[in-house]
Design an enzyme around this catalytic site. Structure first.
Site, PDB file in Angstrom:
ATOM      1  N   TYR A  69     -22.087  32.556   0.535  1.00  0.00           N
ATOM      2  CA  TYR A  69     -22.309  32.831   2.021  1.00  0.00           C
ATOM      3  C   TYR A  69     -21.143  32.183   2.781  1.00  0.00           C
ATOM      4  O   TYR A  69     -20.804  33.005   3.912  1.00  0.00           O
ATOM      5  CB  TYR A  69     -23.335  31.639   2.612  1.00  0.00           C
ATOM      6  N   PRO A 122     -16.187  27.992  14.958  1.00  0.00           N
ATOM      7  CA  PRO A 122     -17.554  27.613  14.959  1.00  0.00           C
ATOM      8  C   PRO A 122     -18.064  28.147  13.806  1.00  0.00           C
ATOM      9  O   PRO A 122     -17.836  29.234  13.527  1.00  0.00           O
ATOM     10  CB  PRO A 122     -17.960  28.321  16.233  1.00  0.00           C
ATOM     11  N   SER A 151     -21.389  25.509  16.573  1.00  0.00           N
ATOM     12  CA  SER A 151     -21.942  26.835  16.441  1.00  0.00           C
ATOM     13  C   SER A 151     -23.301  26.566  17.119  1.00  0.00           C
ATOM     14  O   SER A 151     -23.835  25.859  17.061  1.00  0.00           O
ATOM     15  CB  SER A 151     -22.273  27.380  15.113  1.00  0.00           C
ATOM     16  N   THR A 200     -19.408  34.453  21.619  1.00  0.00           N
ATOM     17  CA  THR A 200     -19.116  35.294  20.453  1.00  0.00           C
ATOM     18  C   THR A 200     -19.694  36.923  20.755  1.00  0.00           C
ATOM     19  O   THR A 200     -20.709  36.889  21.109  1.00  0.00           O
ATOM     20  CB  THR A 200     -19.767  34.775  19.313  1.00  0.00           C
ATOM     21  N   LYS A 264     -14.971  35.258  22.188  1.00  0.00           N
ATOM     22  CA  LYS A 264     -14.410  34.962  20.898  1.00  0.00           C
ATOM     23  C   LYS A 264     -14.794  36.303  20.122  1.00  0.00           C
ATOM     24  O   LYS A 264     -15.993  36.888  20.235  1.00  0.00           O
ATOM     25  CB  LYS A 264     -15.250  34.019  20.103  1.00  0.00           C
ATOM     26  N   ARG A 291     -16.647  39.038   8.606  1.00  0.00           N
ATOM     27  CA  ARG A 291     -17.840  39.089   8.136  1.00  0.00           C
ATOM     28  C   ARG A 291     -18.825  39.906   8.985  1.00  0.00           C
ATOM     29  O   ARG A 291     -19.836  40.313   8.713  1.00  0.00           O
ATOM     30  CB  ARG A 291     -18.545  37.511   8.358  1.00  0.00           C
ATOM     31  N   ASP A 319      -8.159  33.369  15.233  1.00  0.00           N
ATOM     32  CA  ASP A 319      -8.561  32.842  13.820  1.00  0.00           C
ATOM     33  C   ASP A 319      -8.859  33.979  12.990  1.00  0.00           C
ATOM     34  O   ASP A 319      -8.846  35.129  13.250  1.00  0.00           O
ATOM     35  CB  ASP A 319      -9.880  32.203  14.005  1.00  0.00           C
ATOM     36  N   ILE A 322      -6.300  31.909   8.179  1.00  0.00           N
ATOM     37  CA  ILE A 322      -5.092  31.049   8.428  1.00  0.00           C
ATOM     38  C   ILE A 322      -5.314  30.007   7.444  1.00  0.00           C
ATOM     39  O   ILE A 322      -6.342  29.332   7.137  1.00  0.00           O
ATOM     40  CB  ILE A 322      -5.058  30.488   9.816  1.00  0.00           C
ATOM     41  N   ARG A 323      -4.276  29.885   6.606  1.00  0.00           N
ATOM     42  CA  ARG A 323      -4.536  29.007   5.358  1.00  0.00           C
ATOM     43  C   ARG A 323      -3.148  27.959   5.362  1.00  0.00           C
ATOM     44  O   ARG A 323      -3.293  27.176   4.292  1.00  0.00           O
ATOM     45  CB  ARG A 323      -4.618  30.073   3.789  1.00  0.00           C
ATOM     46  N   GLY A 342     -11.497  28.512  10.172  1.00  0.00           N
ATOM     47  CA  GLY A 342     -13.069  28.430   9.637  1.00  0.00           C
ATOM     48  C   GLY A 342     -13.217  27.988   8.170  1.00  0.00           C
ATOM     49  O   GLY A 342     -13.532  26.697   7.903  1.00  0.00           O
ATOM     50  N   ARG A 343     -13.078  28.716   7.223  1.00  0.00           N
ATOM     51  CA  ARG A 343     -13.365  28.448   5.864  1.00  0.00           C
ATOM     52  C   ARG A 343     -12.552  27.044   5.303  1.00  0.00           C
ATOM     53  O   ARG A 343     -12.940  26.254   4.495  1.00  0.00           O
ATOM     54  CB  ARG A 343     -13.016  29.645   4.894  1.00  0.00           C
TER      55      ARG A 343
HETATM   56  C1  LIG Z   1     -19.631  30.257   6.927  1.00  0.00           C
HETATM   57  C2  LIG Z   1     -19.541  30.789   8.276  1.00  0.00           C
HETATM   58  C3  LIG Z   1     -20.530  30.756   9.265  1.00  0.00           C
HETATM   59  C4  LIG Z   1     -19.862  31.248  10.639  1.00  0.00           C
HETATM   60  N1  LIG Z   1     -20.683  31.101  11.443  1.00  0.00           N
HETATM   61  C5  LIG Z   1     -20.165  31.440  12.752  1.00  0.00           C
HETATM   62  C6  LIG Z   1     -20.983  30.941  13.832  1.00  0.00           C
HETATM   63  O1  LIG Z   1     -22.127  30.402  13.780  1.00  0.00           O
HETATM   64  N2  LIG Z   1     -20.429  31.553  15.032  1.00  0.00           N
HETATM   65  C7  LIG Z   1     -19.332  32.088  15.290  1.00  0.00           C
HETATM   66  O2  LIG Z   1     -19.075  32.647  16.586  1.00  0.00           O
HETATM   67  N3  LIG Z   1     -18.529  32.461  14.061  1.00  0.00           N
HETATM   68  C8  LIG Z   1     -19.033  32.067  13.018  1.00  0.00           C
HETATM   69  N4  LIG Z   1     -18.379  32.272  11.889  1.00  0.00           N
HETATM   70  C9  LIG Z   1     -16.858  32.803  12.299  1.00  0.00           C
HETATM   71  C10 LIG Z   1     -15.921  31.713  12.343  1.00  0.00           C
HETATM   72  O3  LIG Z   1     -16.086  31.135  13.495  1.00  0.00           O
HETATM   73  C11 LIG Z   1     -14.332  32.237  12.387  1.00  0.00           C
HETATM   74  O4  LIG Z   1     -14.181  33.576  13.248  1.00  0.00           O
HETATM   75  C12 LIG Z   1     -13.736  32.687  11.095  1.00  0.00           C
HETATM   76  O5  LIG Z   1     -14.609  31.749   9.923  1.00  0.00           O
HETATM   77  C13 LIG Z   1     -12.393  32.573  10.997  1.00  0.00           C
HETATM   78  O6  LIG Z   1     -11.847  33.012   9.665  1.00  0.00           O
HETATM   79  P1  LIG Z   1     -11.501  32.131   8.525  1.00  0.00           P
HETATM   80  O7  LIG Z   1     -12.747  31.700   7.935  1.00  0.00           O
HETATM   81  O8  LIG Z   1     -10.765  33.065   7.560  1.00  0.00           O
HETATM   82  O9  LIG Z   1     -10.566  31.030   9.096  1.00  0.00           O
HETATM   83  C14 LIG Z   1     -18.567  31.893  10.627  1.00  0.00           C
HETATM   84  C15 LIG Z   1     -17.561  31.973   9.671  1.00  0.00           C
HETATM   85  C16 LIG Z   1     -18.213  31.403   8.509  1.00  0.00           C
HETATM   86  C17 LIG Z   1     -17.374  31.391   7.256  1.00  0.00           C
HETATM   87  C1  LIG Z   2     -26.202  34.825  13.470  1.00  0.00           C
HETATM   88  C2  LIG Z   2     -24.933  34.601  12.546  1.00  0.00           C
HETATM   89  C3  LIG Z   2     -25.074  33.365  11.781  1.00  0.00           C
HETATM   90  C4  LIG Z   2     -23.746  32.600  11.585  1.00  0.00           C
HETATM   91  C5  LIG Z   2     -22.655  33.449  11.426  1.00  0.00           C
HETATM   92  O1  LIG Z   2     -22.105  33.717  12.452  1.00  0.00           O
HETATM   93  C6  LIG Z   2     -21.990  33.754  10.180  1.00  0.00           C
HETATM   94  O2  LIG Z   2     -22.786  33.520   9.088  1.00  0.00           O
HETATM   95  O3  LIG Z   2     -20.806  34.533  10.348  1.00  0.00           O
END
Ligand SMILES: Cc1cc2nc3c(=O)[nH]c(=O)nc-3n(C[C@H](O)[C@H](O)[C@H](O)COP(=O)(O)O)c2cc1C
Ligand SMILES: CCCCC(=O)C(=O)O
Length: 391
Positions: A69, A122, A151, A200, A264, A291, A319, A322-323, A342-343
């Site tokens: 996930y 988030p 989030s 978002t 976003k 995603r 975003d 970025i590592r 994020g990750r």
């Molecule tokens: C597990 C996971 C859950 C995420 N949940 C949300 C969320 O709830 N709302 C949202 O706007 N973006 C969500 N994102 C996207 C992140 O805010 C962000 O755009 C993204 O992780 C940035 O890329 P990176 O993981 O390569 O740093 C999620 C990303 C991940 C990996």
């Molecule tokens: C409805 C999206 C839930 C979380 C999310 O943004 C993600 O998993 O990327």
């Protein structure tokens, strides 16, 4: 699905992983008492040379569903990879004989000064990665002075997170299909002290998360991992994403909350123009970490046309992928006012809870500072497009 990690198990795996399990007996500081209550020995922390080391440990201690996930993307995860790889194509042009004995990473956003330009994106369902979830992340962000964005689909509610961490949070909004429910989400965020609403706009529907399979759906309906913000307000038949959403939402938000509005998910010049026309306060160039829609460009490739369009009128954040400190440096040089990750912080959370998030933030900030010294840029304003080539 067993979403909960056992802290003691996490700690034991950590010690095994870095080959220090024998030392646990010799040093009380690294006893096997569970990572929430014990502090890590400094030597142990140094084992994490970069955020990928935290990723490695997180993969050892989190369940497969959680790893998929977290790290998965849409379809074949091409955009997930593109986000990372695109940074490697850009090179830095360093200047010499500049006094870099003092470095400032301060930035100003929405009339407030922030200690670093590194913000926590988030991320939903953080209890899936560690039992302390968003509260651990928030505590780490307060301690290390980074801004956190909560989030909509956090497990702890935004008010629980604020109360337990004393953090000044930004709130990320997924507008529901029921505006009365959305209004209540906004009221909860404002009551928790949020001054910025991150809307978002890349999720009219959920992307094709092949790697994670049905995990996200299970999370949304999970009884153990509740979505704290919707407790008591989510009515039957209300969708947590709204495929009917249009630019009209901006004026509705203005009428229904006092928070600054940041979009976003912007990836084109055209939408940057519309964002200005609709009067938003800022944008985050984002493809949701790869995603949502597969085959989008990497975000760093989207940034130049958006910066050119915005011309400094509102903050532009970015975003995705970025590592490293050098990635942050490159994004700032191309014109971002701040970056979000994020990750990488989730790897820290999954590996070690609050302490792991702190380590991830320490690593990225230390890398950025060293890179600024080596490039000859003692403050963030000095990092201009003259310092990069190949974008
Ligand atoms: C597990 C996971 C859950 C995420 N949940 C949300 C969320 O709830 N709302 C949202 O706007 N973006 C969500 N994102 C996207 C992140 O805010 C962000 O755009 C993204 O992780 C940035 O890329 P990176 O993981 O390569 O740093 C999620 C990303 C991940 C990996
Ligand atoms: C409805 C999206 C839930 C979380 C999310 O943004 C993600 O998993 O990327």
């Amino acid at each position: 699905m067993d979403p909960f990690q056992n802290s003691d198990l996490q700690r034991r795996k950590f010690l095994e992983w870095i080959g220090l399990s024998g030392l646990a007996l010799a040093f009380p500081a690294i006893s096997l008492s569970g990572c929430q209550s014990s502090r890590f020995h400094e030597d142990e922390k140094q084992e994490f040379k970069n955020v990928f080391d935290l990723e490695g440990l997180s993969e050892k201690v989190m369940g497969k569903d959680a790893i998929d996930y977290l790290n998965g993307g849409a379809d074949d995860s091409k955009t997930v990879k593109a986000n990372v790889v695109a940074y490697q194509k850009i090179q830095i042009r360093a200047r010499r004989l500049i006094d870099v004995s003092t470095i400032s990473t301060k930035v100003e956003l929405f009339g407030q000064t922030y200690e670093t330009p590194i913000i926590l994106s988030p991320v939903g369902f953080q209890k899936f990665f560690h039992q302390d979830g968003e509260v651990a992340t928030a505590k780490a962000s307060v301690k290390k002075q980074h801004q956190m964005i909560v989030s909509s689909v956090s497990n702890y509610s935004v008010n629980e997170i604020a109360a337990q961490s004393q953090a000044d949070l930004w709130f990320q909004l997924y507008p529901t299909t029921n505006r009365e429910v959305t209004k209540k989400l906004l009221e909860r965020a404002e009551k928790a002290g949020c001054k910025v609403c991150v809307l978002t706009v890349d999720t009219p529907v959920i992307g094709n998360r092949e790697r994670g399979g049905t995990t996200l759906t299970k999370l949304i309906y999970s009884k153990e991992l509740k979505m704290g913000n919707y407790e008591g307000i989510l009515t039957e038949g209300t969708g947590i994403d709204d495929p009917g959403l249009t630019w009209e939402i901006i004026s509705w938000l203005r009428a229904n909350c006092d928070m600054k509005i940041v979009l976003k998910g912007i990836v084109t010049r055209e939408d940057a123009t519309l964002a200005l026309e609709y009067g938003v306060d800022g944008i985050i160039v984002s493809n949701h970490g790869g995603r949502q829609l597969e085959s989008l460009r990497s975000t760093i490739e989207c940034l130049p046309e958006i910066v050119e369009e915005i011309k400094g009128r509102i903050p532009v954040l970015i975003d995705g992928g970025i590592r490293r400190g050098t990635d942050i440096f490159k994004a700032l040089a191309i014109g971002a006012n701040a970056v979000c990750i994020g990750r990488p912080f989730c790897w820290g959370l999954g590996a070690l809870g609050q302490e792991g998030v702190e380590i991830a933030l320490d690593i990225l900030k230390a890398e950025l500072i060293r890179d600024m010294q080596l490039a000859g840029t003692p403050s963030i304003e000095k990092i201009t497009c003259d310092f990069v080539i190949g974008f």
